[in-house]
Design an enzyme around this catalytic site. Structure first.
Site, PDB file in Angstrom:
ATOM      1  N   HIS A 373     107.203  42.487  33.145  1.00 12.07           N
ATOM      2  CA  HIS A 373     108.083  42.183  34.260  1.00 12.07           C
ATOM      3  C   HIS A 373     109.406  42.490  34.057  1.00 12.07           C
ATOM      4  O   HIS A 373     110.269  42.265  34.790  1.00 12.07           O
ATOM      5  CB  HIS A 373     108.119  40.527  34.554  1.00 12.07           C
ATOM      6  CG  HIS A 373     106.849  39.850  35.023  1.00 12.07           C
ATOM      7  ND1 HIS A 373     106.621  39.686  36.308  1.00 12.07           N
ATOM      8  CD2 HIS A 373     105.897  39.492  34.266  1.00 12.07           C
ATOM      9  CE1 HIS A 373     105.583  39.069  36.305  1.00 12.07           C
ATOM     10  NE2 HIS A 373     105.091  38.809  35.146  1.00 12.07           N
ATOM     11  N   LYS A 564     119.303  34.852  44.456  1.00  5.14           N
ATOM     12  CA  LYS A 564     118.541  35.150  43.177  1.00  5.14           C
ATOM     13  C   LYS A 564     119.283  34.678  42.121  1.00  5.14           C
ATOM     14  O   LYS A 564     120.292  34.432  42.197  1.00  5.14           O
ATOM     15  CB  LYS A 564     118.253  36.784  43.280  1.00  5.14           C
ATOM     16  CG  LYS A 564     119.602  37.588  43.529  1.00  5.14           C
ATOM     17  CD  LYS A 564     119.088  38.958  43.510  1.00  5.14           C
ATOM     18  CE  LYS A 564     118.727  39.508  44.830  1.00  5.14           C
ATOM     19  NZ  LYS A 564     117.667  40.061  44.986  1.00  5.14           N
ATOM     20  N   ARG A 565     118.421  34.964  41.061  1.00  7.73           N
ATOM     21  CA  ARG A 565     119.565  34.557  39.928  1.00  7.73           C
ATOM     22  C   ARG A 565     120.534  35.606  39.686  1.00  7.73           C
ATOM     23  O   ARG A 565     120.770  36.499  40.287  1.00  7.73           O
ATOM     24  CB  ARG A 565     118.467  34.685  38.516  1.00  7.73           C
ATOM     25  CG  ARG A 565     117.414  33.887  38.284  1.00  7.73           C
ATOM     26  CD  ARG A 565     117.864  32.467  37.958  1.00  7.73           C
ATOM     27  NE  ARG A 565     118.822  32.148  36.643  1.00  7.73           N
ATOM     28  CZ  ARG A 565     118.247  31.571  35.640  1.00  7.73           C
ATOM     29  NH1 ARG A 565     117.046  30.838  35.741  1.00  7.73           N
ATOM     30  NH2 ARG A 565     118.621  31.631  34.629  1.00  7.73           N
ATOM     31  N   LYS A 570     121.785  42.577  38.939  1.00  7.51           N
ATOM     32  CA  LYS A 570     121.416  42.468  40.373  1.00  7.51           C
ATOM     33  C   LYS A 570     122.674  42.572  41.174  1.00  7.51           C
ATOM     34  O   LYS A 570     122.540  42.399  42.481  1.00  7.51           O
ATOM     35  CB  LYS A 570     120.778  40.784  40.433  1.00  7.51           C
ATOM     36  CG  LYS A 570     119.652  40.722  39.949  1.00  7.51           C
ATOM     37  CD  LYS A 570     119.203  39.244  39.926  1.00  7.51           C
ATOM     38  CE  LYS A 570     117.903  38.920  39.088  1.00  7.51           C
ATOM     39  NZ  LYS A 570     116.678  39.310  39.670  1.00  7.51           N
ATOM     40  N   THR A 672     110.929  39.796  44.662  1.00  5.32           N
ATOM     41  CA  THR A 672     109.823  39.245  45.603  1.00  5.32           C
ATOM     42  C   THR A 672     110.619  38.641  46.700  1.00  5.32           C
ATOM     43  O   THR A 672     110.172  38.274  47.939  1.00  5.32           O
ATOM     44  CB  THR A 672     108.869  38.230  44.916  1.00  5.32           C
ATOM     45  OG1 THR A 672     109.779  37.325  44.121  1.00  5.32           O
ATOM     46  CG2 THR A 672     107.933  38.749  44.254  1.00  5.32           C
ATOM     47  N   LYS A 676     110.030  38.280  51.184  1.00 10.63           N
ATOM     48  CA  LYS A 676     110.253  37.070  51.685  1.00 10.63           C
ATOM     49  C   LYS A 676     111.207  37.334  53.135  1.00 10.63           C
ATOM     50  O   LYS A 676     111.076  36.708  54.166  1.00 10.63           O
ATOM     51  CB  LYS A 676     110.510  35.932  50.877  1.00 10.63           C
ATOM     52  CG  LYS A 676     109.475  35.505  49.796  1.00 10.63           C
ATOM     53  CD  LYS A 676     110.057  34.618  48.813  1.00 10.63           C
ATOM     54  CE  LYS A 676     109.305  34.668  47.573  1.00 10.63           C
ATOM     55  NZ  LYS A 676     109.841  34.076  46.413  1.00 10.63           N
TER      56      LYS A 676
HETATM   57  C1  26Q Z   1     111.933  35.004  27.080  1.00 10.16           C
HETATM   58  C2  26Q Z   1     112.377  34.473  25.812  1.00 10.16           C
HETATM   59  C3  26Q Z   1     113.157  33.516  25.497  1.00 10.16           C
HETATM   60  C4  26Q Z   1     113.723  32.748  26.496  1.00 10.16           C
HETATM   61  C5  26Q Z   1     113.393  33.252  27.739  1.00 10.16           C
HETATM   62  C6  26Q Z   1     112.810  34.284  28.122  1.00 10.16           C
HETATM   63  C7  26Q Z   1     112.383  34.749  29.605  1.00 10.16           C
HETATM   64  C8  26Q Z   1     112.394  33.724  30.497  1.00 10.16           C
HETATM   65  C9  26Q Z   1     111.982  34.363  31.752  1.00 10.16           C
HETATM   66  C10 26Q Z   1     112.452  36.118  29.654  1.00 10.16           C
HETATM   67  C11 26Q Z   1     112.338  36.696  31.126  1.00 10.16           C
HETATM   68  C12 26Q Z   1     112.018  35.576  32.052  1.00 10.16           C
HETATM   69  C13 26Q Z   1     111.842  35.946  33.636  1.00 10.16           C
HETATM   70  C14 26Q Z   1     111.748  37.135  33.935  1.00 10.16           C
HETATM   71  C15 26Q Z   1     111.499  37.390  35.523  1.00 10.16           C
HETATM   72  O1  26Q Z   1     111.609  36.324  36.141  1.00 10.16           O
HETATM   73  N1  26Q Z   1     111.518  38.481  36.005  1.00 10.16           N
HETATM   74  C16 26Q Z   1     111.331  38.955  37.465  1.00 10.16           C
HETATM   75  O2  26Q Z   1     109.861  38.967  37.670  1.00 10.16           O
HETATM   76  C17 26Q Z   1     109.526  39.057  39.079  1.00 10.16           C
HETATM   77  C18 26Q Z   1     108.013  38.995  39.163  1.00 10.16           C
HETATM   78  O3  26Q Z   1     107.292  39.974  38.491  1.00 10.16           O
HETATM   79  C19 26Q Z   1     110.045  40.369  39.314  1.00 10.16           C
HETATM   80  O4  26Q Z   1     109.819  40.280  40.709  1.00 10.16           O
HETATM   81  C20 26Q Z   1     111.510  40.427  38.955  1.00 10.16           C
HETATM   82  O5  26Q Z   1     111.834  41.776  39.468  1.00 10.16           O
HETATM   83  C21 26Q Z   1     111.695  40.329  37.649  1.00 10.16           C
HETATM   84  O6  26Q Z   1     112.999  40.375  37.154  1.00 10.16           O
END
Ligand code: 26Q
Length: 826
Positions: A373, A564-565, A570, A672, A676
């Site tokens: 991702h 979004k976050r 972004k 995503t 929406k």
């Molecule tokens: C990893 C290790 C330690 C702490 C946190 C994390 C961690 C947590 C969440 C790393 C990444 C995430 C989340 C990533 C994420 O949400 N990515 C998004 O995924 C969506 C679904 O595929 C995409 O549409 C987005 O573009 C992408 O940013």
């Protein structure tokens, strides 16, 4: 299917309630309230009624759950296991009622009892067991897999506390704990009998050859219990029900009786606290790995519990033939967070089930697949070797063995030069020895997928380029999707009704049928109804904004939304800087006919991400100044809605006219929210990034506002240097905006608050905010012009809705099922 026209937001797509069904449901509700909730209908609160309603609905789901489960069992169907650290589910009442076709019957039954269904819906707390896109994708996939009758199980962690609650104080983000379980969770079933032991630490013993089991035996120093909680997930039209199984951590000896008897009362509690902390709280960071030991414990905890459960079920159903695992099981890794499952399966197959290494590896690779991702190298997970050796000593040995064989194979086949070994090794020997979880996932999986066409192509060219050369067929694309049941039918029942009346009821089952709606793009009657539906949502959102923020916004203005976050890539900063430029222009030429706009922002910043939190503060500070400026005549308002979550998204999305998807090209894997918003008729202003590229292809160039550098241009620009100061010097508008921010126009009580922020943009504008500024402002001017021609705008909006069928997560799941999992779909 012809339905009576209505503009009521509350009327959902369903057959009119049958009186006999209403009576039966009413009786069931009263019985639940009485015997399960233990309340007298005369004194029951709305919360009591919510619980009674959820339990009543759950009964109907359970009625379909067992036949689904039995059918899979009897047909010996191959099962899909979706392993994810996050499931961002939101509320379930609306979803369940909609999928069971019970919404109207329930509304009528409750009404006879003097209870309002819409009121009950808002009482349910959001299950926020995720950060953002990755977690919400897992939830959409669970719904689609149930709707397509894929035999699927989700596995994750039952966090006591989901993503923090955000509130704003003096413009700053504050975090408060979230407590979704405080009043219980009526959807889940605790399974005290489904319990696995998860080991940590200790040492590895070499047991005698010939003793049957492999040769190595792990003796953990510590054991934690994983306890299962099951939530049934009902698919569209209630045809099939799958299970989301979340694990909660317990100490094996919760009382610590031995220590307690010694008089060490606090010590007795400490081991319990240590065990339970594993499932206490969701990591609130997205994109960047935190690297804490607790995170690794969480990852191993749920991966191991899931694998033990998967193997147990497989052995029960397939005569104890563990060698046939990959014929009956497909496991999808949602990013690398559950990647430790790969050495864990090897350990179980070799050490516990006595398979020889090569056979075990073949099974492992054939079983796993991995979704990536993110491309940011710093966002790929790495775990220090010392930590791994201490916490998971046997897994570290197995990873070394996987690595040695992997490198030997490549050398023997002449696939790599000696100088490439360091690059493809699972151990990063630079900057301290670390296990590269992305490489481990690539090597341990038979398919690796990206989440949009562009992202997959960039995976091949950048992060995984060497691996892609060696294994050219392993990387595949699976463009993300969203479930239309939640994001169209439930979030926008009015639009759903209009669609069913125009293109026919088939659109409820076949998202591609939306394409027929394009024929109505120029139909004035349909345009007017489309606009009336949107207006209802805008009035409702204006009311919500007024209640929560005491800001009055004009529902006829253009609602311009970025939700979004909060992250630098972004580029919420680009949006707010351009908002300031617009504000300046409006003040300079007050008599021009400005397009009235409401700038809507919502999103959370990771608690430790200071720059992102400063951007939230800037948005709120700009809002203060703009919203209280009488010279604007209300033509511009800026709104930051706190505590963005799934439910707030459901309120904002159908009310949005413009969708901001403005990430630095090459950095948003897919997005995503973009899908929406477009599905609900918003026009996108965006860069050629992630799935925006495919949205543009579907809706057509005339119905989207694309601006800015491409991913290739971004790469070149970063290589050649940005030259931000020259750029700013050449743009009077941009210089003025930056000067205002830097000098404290928006932060008069703290004039230097944003000085560093502006300086850092001028020094190293890594996200190319300044480089894209003029192009973005020009695109926004086009947006404002198009808005003035309401007919043209509505036409484009209708065409957006009409051309979004392909972005249904049903399509995405079908692709995974056929090309990765090899399982049948409906
Ligand atoms: C990893 C290790 C330690 C702490 C946190 C994390 C961690 C947590 C969440 C790393 C990444 C995430 C989340 C990533 C994420 O949400 N990515 C998004 O995924 C969506 C679904 O595929 C995409 O549409 C987005 O573009 C992408 O940013």
């Amino acid at each position: 299917m012809t339905l009576p026209p209505t503009s009521s937001l509350k009327t959902r797509i369903a057959l009119p309630a049958d009186e006999a069904d209403v009576v039966a449901l009413r009786r069931a509700l009263v019985a639940k309230l009485t015997y399960a909730v233990g309340k007298d209908p005369l004194v029951a609160s709305n919360h009591d009624w919510f619980v009674a309603t959820a339990l009543t609905v759950r009964d109907r789901i359970v009625d379909r759950w067992f036949p689904s489960t039995r059918a899979i069992y009897e047909q010996k169907r191959k099962r899909v296991y979706y392993l994810s650290m996050e499931f961002l589910i939101g509320r379930l009442l609306g979803d369940s009622l909609n999928n069971l076709g019970l919404t109207e019957t329930m509304r009528a039954a409750l009404a006879e009892l003097g209870v309002d269904l819409e009121r009950l819906r808002t009482i349910e707390p959001d299950a926020a067991l995720g950060n953002g896109g990755l977690g919400r994708l897992a939830a959409c996939f669970m719904e689609s897999m149930a709707s397509l009758s894929v035999a699927a199980h989700g596995y994750g962690i039952r966090y006591d506390h989901g993503l923090f609650r955000q509130y704003i104080k003096d413009g700053w983000q504050m975090e408060a704990p979230e407590n979704w379980l405080a009043s219980g969770n009526p959807w889940e079933f605790e399974r005290p009998e489904v319990l696995f032991h998860i080991g940590f630490g200790g040492h590895v013993e070499l047991v005698q050859e010939g003793s049957g089991a492999g040769g190595y035996h792990w003796r953990p120093a510590e054991t934690v219990e994983a306890l299962a909680y099951d939530t049934p997930v009902v698919g569209w039209r209630g045809k099939h029900v799958n299970t989301l199984r979340l694990w909660s951590a317990r100490a094996p000896d919760p009382l610590g009786l031995e220590a307690f008897n010694r008089g060490d009362h606090l010590g007795a509690l400490a081991s319990q606290a240590r065990a339970q902390s594993i499932s206490q709280v969701l990591y609130p960071s997205d994109e960047t790995p935190a690297g804490e030991e607790l995170r690794l414990r969480q990852e191993y905890f749920f991966s191991s519990a899931a694998l033990q459960d998967i193997i147990r079920r497989h052995m029960e159903q397939h005569d104890g033939d563990v060698r046939a695992l990959n014929e009956h099981v497909a496991i999808q890794l949602n990013d690398t967070h559950p990647a430790i499952a790969i050495p864990e399966l090897m350990r179980l197959l070799v050490d516990v089930h006595g398979l020889e290494w090569e056979a075990a590896w073949t099974i492992t690779q054939a079983t796993f697949s991995y979704t990536n991702h993110t491309l940011l190298p710093e966002a790929l997970e790495h775990w220090g070797v010392p930590l791994m050796e201490r916490l998971l000593p046997r897994h570290m040995q197995i990873i070394y063995m996987i690595n040695a064989l992997h490198l030997d194979r490549l050398r023997a086949a002449g696939k790599i030069e000696e100088n490439e070994v360091g690059e493809v090794s699972l151990i990063d020997e630079q900057a301290g020895r670390k296990v590269r979880m992305g490489w481990l996932s690539f090597v341990g999986a038979h398919k690796v997928n990206g989440v949009s066409a562009l992202h997959t192509e960039l995976m091949r060219q950048t992060v995984f380029s060497t691996f892609n050369r060696i294994y050219p067929d392993r990387i595949v694309n699976k463009t993300n999707g969203i479930t239309f049941r939640r994001w169209l039918m439930e979030a926008n029942p009015g639009l759903t009704r209009l669609l069913a009346e125009t293109v026919g009821g088939k659109v409820l089952d076949d998202p591609m049928a939306l394409a027929d709606f394009a024929a109505y793009a120029d139909d004035t009657g349909v345009q007017d109804r489309f606009a009336a539906i949107r207006k209802d949502h805008k009035v409702a959102l204006a009311r919500l904004i007024s209640e929560r923020l005491h800001i009055r916004v004009n529902p006829d203005a253009l609602f311009d939304t970025q939700i979004k976050r909060i992250h630098e890539y972004k580029r919420q900063l680009l949006n707010i800087l351009e908002t300031i430029a617009l504000y300046d222009s409006m003040r300079a030429q007050p008599t021009r006919s400005w397009t009235p706009r409401v700038k809507i922002f919502a999103g959370k910043a990771a608690a430790s991400y200071h720059r992102a939190k400063l951007i939230i503060k800037l948005i709120n500070d700009v809002a203060q100044v703009v919203n209280s400026d009488p010279t604007l005549n209300g033509k511009l308002k800026v709104v930051f809605l706190p505590n963005y979550n799934v439910s707030l998204a459901e309120a904002i999305i159908p009310a949005s006219d413009l969708s901001e998807q403005i990430s630095t090209a090459g950095m948003e894997a897919s997005g995503t929210g973009n899908m929406k918003l477009a599905l609900n008729g918003a026009l996108t202003i965006g860069t050629l990034d992630g799935a925006n590229v495919e949205i543009k292809q579907q809706v057509g160039d005339d119905n989207i506002f694309i601006f800015g550098m491409t991913a290739a241009e971004v790469e070149a620009k970063r290589r050649d240097g940005v030259g931000a100061r020259d750029l700013v010097a050449a743009s009077p508008m941009l210089s003025q905006v930056l000067e205002q921010v830097a000098s404290g126009v928006f932060s008069p009580s703290e004039p230097d608050l944003y000085r560093d922020l502006v300086e850092s943009l001028l020094d190293h504008d890594h996200f190319l905010v300044l480089s894209d500024f003029d192009a973005y402002a020009a695109a926004q001017a086009q947006v404002a012009d198009r808005w003035k021609d309401q007919k043209a705008w509505r036409r484009s909006a209708i065409l957006n809705t009409a051309h979004m069928g392909w972005f249904s997560s049903d399509r995405t799941i079908r692709e995974y099922a056929r090309e990765i999992w090899d399982v049948p779909v409906q």
